[in-house]
Design a protein around this motif. Structure first.
Motif, PDB file in Angstrom:
ATOM      1  N   ILE A 298       0.804  -1.226   0.000  1.00  0.00           N
ATOM      2  CA  ILE A 298       0.000   0.000   0.000  1.00  0.00           C
ATOM      3  C   ILE A 298       0.838   1.277   0.000  1.00  0.00           C
ATOM      4  N   SER A 299       2.010   1.291   0.569  1.00  0.00           N
ATOM      5  CA  SER A 299       2.786   2.524   0.716  1.00  0.00           C
ATOM      6  C   SER A 299       3.151   3.121  -0.636  1.00  0.00           C
ATOM      7  N   GLU A 300       3.518   4.402  -0.608  1.00  0.00           N
ATOM      8  CA  GLU A 300       3.933   5.080  -1.840  1.00  0.00           C
ATOM      9  C   GLU A 300       5.117   4.357  -2.488  1.00  0.00           C
ATOM     10  N   GLY A 301       6.046   3.882  -1.663  1.00  0.00           N
ATOM     11  CA  GLY A 301       7.207   3.162  -2.193  1.00  0.00           C
ATOM     12  C   GLY A 301       6.803   1.886  -2.911  1.00  0.00           C
ATOM     13  N   ALA A 302       5.816   1.177  -2.342  1.00  0.00           N
ATOM     14  CA  ALA A 302       5.345  -0.065  -2.959  1.00  0.00           C
ATOM     15  C   ALA A 302       4.634   0.214  -4.278  1.00  0.00           C
ATOM     16  N   ILE A 303       3.821   1.271  -4.292  1.00  0.00           N
ATOM     17  CA  ILE A 303       3.117   1.646  -5.517  1.00  0.00           C
ATOM     18  C   ILE A 303       4.115   2.033  -6.604  1.00  0.00           C
ATOM     19  N   LEU A 304       5.122   2.812  -6.215  1.00  0.00           N
ATOM     20  CA  LEU A 304       6.128   3.261  -7.180  1.00  0.00           C
ATOM     21  C   LEU A 304       6.934   2.077  -7.724  1.00  0.00           C
ATOM     22  N   ALA A 305       7.261   1.125  -6.852  1.00  0.00           N
ATOM     23  CA  ALA A 305       8.019  -0.055  -7.284  1.00  0.00           C
ATOM     24  C   ALA A 305       7.218  -0.862  -8.311  1.00  0.00           C
ATOM     25  N   ASP A 306       5.915  -1.023  -8.074  1.00  0.00           N
ATOM     26  CA  ASP A 306       5.071  -1.733  -9.042  1.00  0.00           C
ATOM     27  C   ASP A 306       4.977  -0.960 -10.354  1.00  0.00           C
ATOM     28  N   ALA A 307       4.884   0.359 -10.246  1.00  0.00           N
ATOM     29  CA  ALA A 307       4.750   1.190 -11.440  1.00  0.00           C
ATOM     30  C   ALA A 307       5.994   1.118 -12.317  1.00  0.00           C
ATOM     31  N   LYS A 308       7.160   1.064 -11.678  1.00  0.00           N
ATOM     32  CA  LYS A 308       8.415   1.020 -12.436  1.00  0.00           C
ATOM     33  C   LYS A 308       8.567  -0.264 -13.251  1.00  0.00           C
ATOM     34  N   LYS A 309       7.830  -1.282 -12.859  1.00  0.00           N
ATOM     35  CA  LYS A 309       7.847  -2.521 -13.642  1.00  0.00           C
ATOM     36  C   LYS A 309       7.098  -2.347 -14.960  1.00  0.00           C
ATOM     37  N   MET A 310       6.245  -1.318 -15.002  1.00  0.00           N
ATOM     38  CA  MET A 310       5.408  -1.104 -16.177  1.00  0.00           C
ATOM     39  C   MET A 310       5.871   0.057 -17.045  1.00  0.00           C
ATOM     40  N   LYS A 311       6.525   1.052 -16.402  1.00  0.00           N
ATOM     41  CA  LYS A 311       6.887   2.258 -17.137  1.00  0.00           C
ATOM     42  C   LYS A 311       8.059   2.935 -16.460  1.00  0.00           C
ATOM     43  N   ASP A 312       8.863   3.644 -17.217  1.00  0.00           N
ATOM     44  CA  ASP A 312      10.028   4.348 -16.680  1.00  0.00           C
ATOM     45  C   ASP A 312       9.568   5.660 -16.041  1.00  0.00           C
ATOM     46  N   ILE A 313       9.278   5.625 -14.749  1.00  0.00           N
ATOM     47  CA  ILE A 313       8.850   6.821 -14.014  1.00  0.00           C
ATOM     48  C   ILE A 313       9.698   6.966 -12.766  1.00  0.00           C
ATOM     49  N   SER A 314       9.642   8.161 -12.186  1.00  0.00           N
ATOM     50  CA  SER A 314      10.529   8.428 -11.045  1.00  0.00           C
ATOM     51  C   SER A 314       9.813   8.940  -9.802  1.00  0.00           C
ATOM     52  N   SER A 315       8.516   9.218  -9.889  1.00  0.00           N
ATOM     53  CA  SER A 315       7.824   9.762  -8.717  1.00  0.00           C
ATOM     54  C   SER A 315       6.394   9.245  -8.635  1.00  0.00           C
ATOM     55  N   ILE A 316       5.844   9.284  -7.424  1.00  0.00           N
ATOM     56  CA  ILE A 316       4.467   8.843  -7.202  1.00  0.00           C
ATOM     57  C   ILE A 316       3.487   9.752  -7.928  1.00  0.00           C
ATOM     58  N   ASP A 317       3.854  11.027  -8.081  1.00  0.00           N
ATOM     59  CA  ASP A 317       2.972  11.966  -8.780  1.00  0.00           C
ATOM     60  C   ASP A 317       2.752  11.536 -10.228  1.00  0.00           C
ATOM     61  N   GLU A 318       3.768  10.935 -10.853  1.00  0.00           N
ATOM     62  CA  GLU A 318       3.628  10.468 -12.233  1.00  0.00           C
ATOM     63  C   GLU A 318       2.624   9.311 -12.316  1.00  0.00           C
ATOM     64  N   VAL A 319       2.553   8.502 -11.271  1.00  0.00           N
ATOM     65  CA  VAL A 319       1.550   7.431 -11.225  1.00  0.00           C
ATOM     66  C   VAL A 319       0.151   8.042 -11.192  1.00  0.00           C
ATOM     67  N   PHE A 320      -0.013   9.098 -10.382  1.00  0.00           N
ATOM     68  CA  PHE A 320      -1.317   9.750 -10.278  1.00  0.00           C
ATOM     69  C   PHE A 320      -1.731  10.375 -11.614  1.00  0.00           C
ATOM     70  N   VAL A 321      -0.769  10.990 -12.314  1.00  0.00           N
ATOM     71  CA  VAL A 321      -1.056  11.578 -13.628  1.00  0.00           C
ATOM     72  C   VAL A 321      -1.496  10.494 -14.605  1.00  0.00           C
ATOM     73  N   ALA A 322      -0.775   9.359 -14.581  1.00  0.00           N
ATOM     74  CA  ALA A 322      -1.126   8.249 -15.476  1.00  0.00           C
ATOM     75  C   ALA A 322      -2.516   7.699 -15.155  1.00  0.00           C
ATOM     76  N   PHE A 323      -2.870   7.656 -13.876  1.00  0.00           N
ATOM     77  CA  PHE A 323      -4.199   7.210 -13.469  1.00  0.00           C
ATOM     78  C   PHE A 323      -5.275   8.126 -14.048  1.00  0.00           C
ATOM     79  N   ARG A 324      -5.039   9.434 -13.915  1.00  0.00           N
ATOM     80  CA  ARG A 324      -6.029  10.396 -14.416  1.00  0.00           C
ATOM     81  C   ARG A 324      -6.095  10.415 -15.941  1.00  0.00           C
ATOM     82  N   ASP A 325      -4.998  10.004 -16.574  1.00  0.00           N
ATOM     83  CA  ASP A 325      -4.991   9.898 -18.037  1.00  0.00           C
ATOM     84  C   ASP A 325      -5.599   8.593 -18.530  1.00  0.00           C
TER      85      ASP A 325
END
Length: 384
Positions: A264-291
Motif C-alpha cells: 500500500i505505501s507510496e514506495g510499494a506503488i512506485l516499485a510496481d509502477a516502475k515494472k510497467m513504465k520508466d517513471i521516477s515519482s508517485i505523482d507520475e503514477v497519479f497523472v497516469a491514473f487520471r490519463d
C-alpha cells in the motif's frame, strides 16, 4: 492532609471552570454557576483569579433577554503557546499553536533522508528557535513542544524504539531535544498525534470511538476508544502496516514477508509502477491514473482493495463511529476515497457497515503538527 485536599479541590475547580469557558465561550458567570453547580460567589472568585492570571477576559457581549444584562466571558488565546513538530522521512514541519488551538504559524522544510540523528535534532532546535523569533512569542509563554514521527515510540520514557523511515533505533529524543531547546518535550507516533487533532477540532470532534488511517510513505492507524487513545502494552496498537496479508509475499524492511505496507505505501506503488513504465515519482503514477493508463488504473485499484480490506478488519475489531482517511496518498488522490468506499461496501460485514461513517480528514498538511501541539498542552499545562 486536609489542607492539601482543599488545595487540590480548588485547583480542580479552577481547571474545570477554565475548560468550561474555553469550550462554551462566550458564557456568563451565572451560566457557569448553573453548569458547574458551584455557588455564584465561588464562580466570581475563580473567574477573578483566572482574569488575574491572564486566562479569561470579559467581552463586549452581554446576555440577551429580559432582566439585568450580564457580561460574557471568553478565554485569551495568547496566554500560552505550544509548538508542534512533524518529522517524516523527507519533511520537517513546525508550527506554533495558541491556547485555543489556533495555528499561529506553520513552516515546512525539505529534510534530507540521509541526515543523521544528531543533525536532525540540531535542525529541529534551529527551526524551533527561528519560528519563535519570527513570531515574537515570549519564551516564557511557551510551555513546551511535541514531536510526532513514524515508528514505535516509547512516549512515557521519551525514546524512539524503532523508526524505520528515519533509520533510528533506541534514541533518547526527549532528553536530547530538551537539552538543546530548554523546553519540555513530548513525543509520540505521528498518527496518535493526528487523531488527537481530529478528536479536538476535526472530523472526530467529541467522538468516543474513531479510527484514523494514514496512508503515505507507510500505512498505519490510530485508535480512539472511550475518548482515549488506545495504545496497547507498548504503544504499538494500530500498526496495521506490519499485519501480514501474504506469508509468501513481498519482503518487508522489518524482515518478514507479505506485510501490508509492502503493498500500500507510496514506495510499494512506485516499485510496481516502475515494472510497467520508466517513471521516477508517485505523482507520475497519479497523472497516469487520471490519463486512464491501464497499468496505473490496475495498480491503484489493487491499492484501494488492500486499503478497504484493512478498514474492514479494523471496523470488525473495534466497531468505531467513524474511520478517517488521511495521509499524502489520500490528499493527492481524493478520487481514491470513492474507490475505497465502494470496495468497503463490497467487503465489509453488514452489521458493522450500516453504522460506520468513512470520512476524509479536513486537517490537511497541518494535522500532525496541530495534534502534537494540542498533546503538548494536554500533557504539560498546569493552571498554577
Amino acid at each position: 492532609m486536609e489542607k492539601q485536599d482543599q488545595i487540590l479541590m480548588k485547583k480542580q475547580n479552577k481547571t474545570y471552570v477554565l475548560e468550561l469557558i474555553k469550550n462554551m465561550a462566550p458564557i456568563s458567570r451565572m451560566q457557569i454557576s448553573k453548569n458547574t453547580k458551584m455557588s455564584p460567589t465561588s464562580i466570581t472568585r475563580i473567574v477573578g483569579e483566572l482574569q488575574e492570571q491572564g486566562f479569561v477576559k470579559e467581552t463586549k457581549l452581554v446576555t440577551s433577554g429580559v432582566g439585568r444584562k450580564a457580561t460574557l466571558l471568553d478565554v485569551c488565546g495568547d496566554v500560552l503557546f505550544t509548538i508542534g513538530v512533524e518529522l517524516d522521512k523527507a519533511v520537517l514541519k513546525i508550527g506554533i499553536v495558541n491556547y485555543v488551538g489556533g495555528m499561529i504559524d506553520l513552516q515546512t522544510y525539505v529534510r534530507n533522508p540521509l541526515e543523521s540523528y544528531e543533525e536532525t535534532v540540531q535542525n529541529i532546535n534551529d527551526k524551533v528557535k527561528n519560528i519563535i523569533e519570527q513570531n515574537a512569542i515570549p519564551v516564557g509563554k511557551i510551555i513546551g513542544l511535541a514531536v510526532g514521527l513514524p515508528g514505535s515510540i516509547d512516549y512515557e520514557n521519551g525514546i524512539v524504539r524503532v523508526a524505520e523511515q528515519l533509520r533510528w533505533k533506541d534514541v533518547h529524543l526527549v532528553r536530547d531535544l530538551s537539552k538543546l531547546t530548554s523546553l519540555n518535550v513530548v513525543i509520540d507516533n505521528e498518527l496518535k498525534m493526528k487523531i488527537i487533532a481530529e478528536n479536538t477540532v476535526g472530523k472526530a470532534k467529541d467522538s468516543k470511538s474513531s479510527i484514523l488511517v494514514g496512508i503515505g510513505s507507510g500505512i498505519g492507524s490510530a485508535i480512539l476508544l472511550n475518548g482515549e487513545v488506545h495504545r496497547g502494552e507498548s504503544n504499538n496498537a494500530g500498526e496495521i502496516g506490519h499485519t501480514v496479508i501474504d506469508p509468501n509475499g513481498n519482503v518487508c524492511s522489518c524482515g518478514k514477508f507479505g506485510c501490508l505496507c509492502t503493498y500500500i505505501s507510496e514506495g510499494a506503488i512506485l516499485a510496481d509502477a516502475k515494472k510497467m513504465k520508466d517513471i521516477s515519482s508517485i505523482d507520475e503514477v497519479f497523472v497516469a491514473f487520471r490519463d486512464g493508463e491501464s497499468w496505473a488504473l490496475n495498480i491503484l485499484d489493487r491499492t484501494a482493495t488492500y486499503i478497504a480490506l484493512a478498514i474492514s478488519n479494523l471496523a470488525c475489531l473495534y466497531e468505531p463511529e467513524c474511520i478517517i482517511l488521511s495521509g499524502n496518498l489520500i490528499d493527492k488522490m481524493p478520487e481514491m476515497k470513492q474507490q475505497i468506499e465502494e470496495k468497503c461496501e463490497r467487503y465489509m460485514w453488514e452489521p458493522i457497515k450500516k453504522n460506520l461513517h468513512i470520512v476524509h480528514s479536513s486537517l490537511g498538511s497541518q494535522g500532525v503538527v496541530l495534534g502534537a501541539a494540542i498533546q503538548a498542552q494536554n500533557s504539560l499545562f498546569d493552571i498554577n
